[in-house]
Design a protein around this motif. Structure first.
Motif, PDB file in Angstrom:
ATOM      1  N   LEU A   7       0.916  31.732 -17.628  1.00 19.99           N
ATOM      2  CA  LEU A   7       0.888  30.398 -17.047  1.00 19.99           C
ATOM      3  C   LEU A   7       1.578  30.422 -15.689  1.00 19.99           C
ATOM      4  CD1 LEU A   7       1.770  27.369 -19.352  1.00 19.99           C
ATOM      5  CD2 LEU A   7      -0.150  27.620 -17.833  1.00 19.99           C
ATOM      6  N   CYS A   8       0.930  29.834 -14.684  1.00 24.37           N
ATOM      7  CA  CYS A   8       1.540  29.808 -13.358  1.00 24.37           C
ATOM      8  C   CYS A   8       1.382  28.428 -12.738  1.00 24.37           C
ATOM      9  CB  CYS A   8       0.888  30.809 -12.405  1.00 24.37           C
ATOM     10  SG  CYS A   8       0.392  32.334 -13.102  1.00 24.37           S
ATOM     11  N   VAL A   9       2.106  28.247 -11.668  1.00 20.86           N
ATOM     12  CA  VAL A   9       1.972  27.045 -10.847  1.00 20.86           C
ATOM     13  C   VAL A   9       1.537  27.487  -9.462  1.00 20.86           C
ATOM     14  CG1 VAL A   9       3.132  25.035  -9.936  1.00 20.86           C
ATOM     15  CG2 VAL A   9       3.856  25.970 -12.074  1.00 20.86           C
ATOM     16  N   LYS A  10       0.599  26.767  -8.882  1.00 25.98           N
ATOM     17  CA  LYS A  10       0.174  27.089  -7.516  1.00 25.98           C
ATOM     18  C   LYS A  10       1.191  26.514  -6.543  1.00 25.98           C
ATOM     19  CE  LYS A  10      -3.437  28.118  -5.478  1.00 25.98           C
ATOM     20  NZ  LYS A  10      -4.274  27.758  -4.360  1.00 25.98           N
ATOM     21  N   ILE A  11       1.570  27.342  -5.555  1.00 29.67           N
ATOM     22  CA  ILE A  11       2.581  26.902  -4.601  1.00 29.67           C
ATOM     23  C   ILE A  11       1.945  26.429  -3.306  1.00 29.67           C
ATOM     24  CG2 ILE A  11       4.425  27.740  -3.133  1.00 29.67           C
ATOM     25  CD1 ILE A  11       5.317  29.496  -5.284  1.00 29.67           C
ATOM     26  N   LEU A  18      -0.349  22.353  -9.113  1.00 30.92           N
ATOM     27  CA  LEU A  18      -1.177  22.311 -10.307  1.00 30.92           C
ATOM     28  C   LEU A  18      -0.988  23.580 -11.113  1.00 30.92           C
ATOM     29  CD1 LEU A  18      -4.500  20.901  -8.858  1.00 30.92           C
ATOM     30  CD2 LEU A  18      -2.628  19.670  -9.873  1.00 30.92           C
ATOM     31  N   LYS A  19      -1.200  23.474 -12.430  1.00 33.89           N
ATOM     32  CA  LYS A  19      -0.939  24.590 -13.335  1.00 33.89           C
ATOM     33  C   LYS A  19      -2.227  25.337 -13.620  1.00 33.89           C
ATOM     34  CE  LYS A  19       3.156  22.626 -14.963  1.00 33.89           C
ATOM     35  NZ  LYS A  19       4.094  22.294 -15.987  1.00 33.89           N
ATOM     36  N   CYS A  20      -2.090  26.655 -13.795  1.00 38.44           N
ATOM     37  CA  CYS A  20      -3.268  27.484 -13.994  1.00 38.44           C
ATOM     38  C   CYS A  20      -2.897  28.695 -14.836  1.00 38.44           C
ATOM     39  CB  CYS A  20      -3.849  27.917 -12.667  1.00 38.44           C
ATOM     40  SG  CYS A  20      -2.677  28.670 -11.589  1.00 38.44           S
ATOM     41  N   ILE A  33      -7.753  32.960 -11.199  1.00 40.26           N
ATOM     42  CA  ILE A  33      -7.072  31.898 -11.929  1.00 40.26           C
ATOM     43  C   ILE A  33      -8.063  30.816 -12.340  1.00 40.26           C
ATOM     44  CG2 ILE A  33      -4.827  32.232 -10.875  1.00 40.26           C
ATOM     45  CD1 ILE A  33      -5.524  29.838  -9.069  1.00 40.26           C
ATOM     46  N   ASP A  34      -7.669  30.036 -13.345  1.00 43.74           N
ATOM     47  CA  ASP A  34      -8.481  28.935 -13.844  1.00 43.74           C
ATOM     48  C   ASP A  34      -7.554  27.965 -14.542  1.00 43.74           C
ATOM     49  OD1 ASP A  34     -11.693  28.776 -15.566  1.00 43.74           O
ATOM     50  OD2 ASP A  34     -10.556  27.318 -14.426  1.00 43.74           O
ATOM     51  N   GLY A  35      -7.972  26.703 -14.567  1.00 43.63           N
ATOM     52  CA  GLY A  35      -7.130  25.694 -15.201  1.00 43.63           C
ATOM     53  C   GLY A  35      -7.329  24.351 -14.548  1.00 43.63           C
ATOM     54  N   GLN A  36      -6.264  23.747 -14.092  1.00 43.57           N
ATOM     55  CA  GLN A  36      -6.389  22.466 -13.395  1.00 43.57           C
ATOM     56  C   GLN A  36      -7.105  22.632 -12.065  1.00 43.57           C
ATOM     57  OE1 GLN A  36      -2.363  20.957 -13.265  1.00 43.57           O
ATOM     58  NE2 GLN A  36      -2.824  19.463 -14.824  1.00 43.57           N
ATOM     59  N   THR A  37      -7.008  23.834 -11.490  1.00 41.72           N
ATOM     60  CA  THR A  37      -7.793  24.147 -10.301  1.00 41.72           C
ATOM     61  C   THR A  37      -9.124  24.731 -10.737  1.00 41.72           C
ATOM     62  OG1 THR A  37      -7.019  26.415 -10.141  1.00 41.72           O
ATOM     63  CG2 THR A  37      -5.660  24.731  -9.173  1.00 41.72           C
ATOM     64  N   LYS A  77      -8.053  16.561 -15.619  1.00 37.03           N
ATOM     65  CA  LYS A  77      -8.960  15.448 -15.324  1.00 37.03           C
ATOM     66  C   LYS A  77     -10.164  15.974 -14.577  1.00 37.03           C
ATOM     67  CE  LYS A  77      -5.132  12.264 -14.825  1.00 37.03           C
ATOM     68  NZ  LYS A  77      -4.397  11.408 -13.907  1.00 37.03           N
ATOM     69  N   GLU A  78     -11.313  15.425 -14.838  1.00 32.16           N
ATOM     70  CA  GLU A  78     -12.529  15.808 -14.128  1.00 32.16           C
ATOM     71  C   GLU A  78     -12.709  14.883 -12.949  1.00 32.16           C
ATOM     72  OE1 GLU A  78     -14.906  17.298 -18.097  1.00 32.16           O
ATOM     73  OE2 GLU A  78     -15.544  15.538 -17.004  1.00 32.16           O
ATOM     74  N   LYS A  79     -12.557  15.436 -11.760  1.00 36.49           N
ATOM     75  CA  LYS A  79     -12.604  14.574 -10.576  1.00 36.49           C
ATOM     76  C   LYS A  79     -13.932  14.662  -9.846  1.00 36.49           C
ATOM     77  CE  LYS A  79      -7.766  14.507  -9.347  1.00 36.49           C
ATOM     78  NZ  LYS A  79      -6.770  14.810  -8.325  1.00 36.49           N
ATOM     79  N   GLN A  80     -14.663  15.760 -10.041  1.00 38.28           N
ATOM     80  CA  GLN A  80     -15.804  16.017  -9.155  1.00 38.28           C
ATOM     81  C   GLN A  80     -16.877  14.963  -9.296  1.00 38.28           C
ATOM     82  OE1 GLN A  80     -16.895  19.868 -10.351  1.00 38.28           O
ATOM     83  NE2 GLN A  80     -15.086  20.839  -9.511  1.00 38.28           N
ATOM     84  N   LYS A  81     -17.178  14.572 -10.534  1.00 36.96           N
ATOM     85  CA  LYS A  81     -18.291  13.643 -10.734  1.00 36.96           C
ATOM     86  C   LYS A  81     -17.988  12.293 -10.105  1.00 36.96           C
ATOM     87  CE  LYS A  81     -19.590  15.938 -14.969  1.00 36.96           C
ATOM     88  NZ  LYS A  81     -19.658  15.867 -16.429  1.00 36.96           N
ATOM     89  N   ARG A  82     -16.761  11.840 -10.184  1.00 38.94           N
ATOM     90  CA  ARG A  82     -16.431  10.528  -9.628  1.00 38.94           C
ATOM     91  C   ARG A  82     -16.591  10.511  -8.127  1.00 38.94           C
ATOM     92  NH1 ARG A  82     -10.783  10.157 -12.773  1.00 38.94           N
ATOM     93  NH2 ARG A  82     -11.615  10.435 -14.840  1.00 38.94           N
ATOM     94  N   SER A  83     -16.252  11.613  -7.457  1.00 36.20           N
ATOM     95  CA  SER A  83     -16.335  11.598  -5.996  1.00 36.20           C
ATOM     96  C   SER A  83     -17.781  11.433  -5.556  1.00 36.20           C
ATOM     97  CB  SER A  83     -15.768  12.892  -5.433  1.00 36.20           C
ATOM     98  OG  SER A  83     -16.569  13.964  -5.868  1.00 36.20           O
ATOM     99  N   LYS A  84     -18.707  12.083  -6.271  1.00 41.00           N
ATOM    100  CA  LYS A  84     -20.117  11.950  -5.890  1.00 41.00           C
ATOM    101  C   LYS A  84     -20.587  10.511  -6.064  1.00 41.00           C
ATOM    102  CE  LYS A  84     -21.630  16.594  -6.967  1.00 41.00           C
ATOM    103  NZ  LYS A  84     -22.379  17.425  -7.902  1.00 41.00           N
ATOM    104  N   LYS A  85     -20.158   9.877  -7.181  1.00 42.13           N
ATOM    105  CA  LYS A  85     -20.591   8.499  -7.435  1.00 42.13           C
ATOM    106  C   LYS A  85     -20.023   7.569  -6.385  1.00 42.13           C
ATOM    107  CE  LYS A  85     -21.954   7.443 -12.049  1.00 42.13           C
ATOM    108  NZ  LYS A  85     -21.762   6.528 -13.145  1.00 42.13           N
ATOM    109  N   ALA A  86     -18.757   7.816  -6.001  1.00 40.92           N
ATOM    110  CA  ALA A  86     -18.138   6.943  -5.000  1.00 40.92           C
ATOM    111  C   ALA A  86     -18.889   7.057  -3.687  1.00 40.92           C
ATOM    112  CB  ALA A  86     -16.668   7.326  -4.811  1.00 40.92           C
ATOM    113  N   LYS A  87     -19.323   8.255  -3.354  1.00 43.06           N
ATOM    114  CA  LYS A  87     -20.046   8.451  -2.095  1.00 43.06           C
ATOM    115  C   LYS A  87     -21.364   7.688  -2.126  1.00 43.06           C
ATOM    116  CE  LYS A  87     -18.279  12.941  -0.784  1.00 43.06           C
ATOM    117  NZ  LYS A  87     -18.540  14.377  -0.713  1.00 43.06           N
TER     118      LYS A  87
END
Lengths: 153, 87
Positions: A7-11, A18-20, A33-37, A77-87
């Motif tokens: 487990l790591c944290v991105k600096i 974010l944790k990964c 790496i994979d996780g929140q990113t 959290k899944e952010k990608q789909k919301r950004s497309k809808k907002a656009k």
């Protein structure tokens, strides 16, 4: 230091803090790496290792990584789909009179997807204010779209 | 002779060459100072320092770096903050 499953944290970077989890080792200085990113290659200098090491096999998929993180108590959290809808919602608001035809074509493709997305939107709490605006625009467009659909059929 | 308001150093002087081959002075306003890091006081990179009429017309992404504590902490201090929170 950086083994499989650490487990790591991105600096550094946009996604700092974010944790990964380490998923694969590429080099002395690079690591996957994979996780929140999102899944990507990262320099070892941009990571701060924590105390925990998770049990992970090689070739693990993104969904399994999220499940492992949930056990530790880290939610993603899944952010990608919301950004497309907002656009698309903003584009529909700004460009109402002129490109109704172009919007129809774009919305035709996205008609199937917003039905599933609206369900997810209702689940999320902090973006309730944005939801009614997007829903109203989608409703207006769907009305126009149904007419277009019937003519095309 | 320059008028009294132009003798102040809050306006800077620019020497301008005119088409008649003469030189004249024009007075311009100065830019504001650059932003500094809260912790260490170093000059921040990626942060614009312009007069208000320009800053208001610029996009948000052009006025600060797009990372946590962007525009407030320099990159070194930001890394120390994140390490201290998690370790």
């Amino acid at each position: 230091m950086f083994e499989l499953g650490r487990l790591c944290v991105k600096i550094a970077g946009r996604d700092a803090g974010l944790k990964c989890v380490v998923v694969d080792i590429v080099d002395d200085s690079y690591v996957m790496i994979d996780g929140q990113t999102r899944r990507r290659k990262c320099n070892v200098k941009h990571l701060e290792p924590l105390d925990k090491v998770l049990k992970i096999k090689k070739g693990i998929s993104h969904d399994d990584v999220l499940k492992e993180l949930k056990k530790e108590g880290i939610e993603v959290k899944e952010k990608q789909k919301r950004s497309k809808k907002a656009k698309t919602a903003q584009a529909a608001k700004k460009e109402k009179p002129e490109p109704k035809e172009t919007a129809k074509k774009e919305t035709l493709k996205e008609k199937e997807t917003p039905k599933s997305k609206t369900e997810k939107k209702t689940e999320t709490k902090p973006k309730k204010k944005a939801v009614p605006k997007a829903k109203s625009t989608v409703k207006k467009s769907t009305k126009t779209k149904t007419k277009a659909k019937s003519t095309k059929k | 002779m320059p008028s009294g308001k132009h003798k102040s150093r809050s306006m800077r002087r620019v020497y301008v060459k005119k088409p008649g081959n003469t030189v004249s002075i024009s007075y311009r306003k100065r830019k504001p100072s650059k932003a500094k890091c809260i912790k260490c006081g170093a000059v921040l990179k990626g942060v614009a320092s312009e007069r208000p009429y320009k800053m208001q017309s610029m996009a948000k992404t052009k006025k600060r770096p797009s990372r946590p504590y962007g525009g407030a902490l320099c990159s070194k201090c930001m890394r120390e903050e994140i390490k201290g929170k998690n370790v």
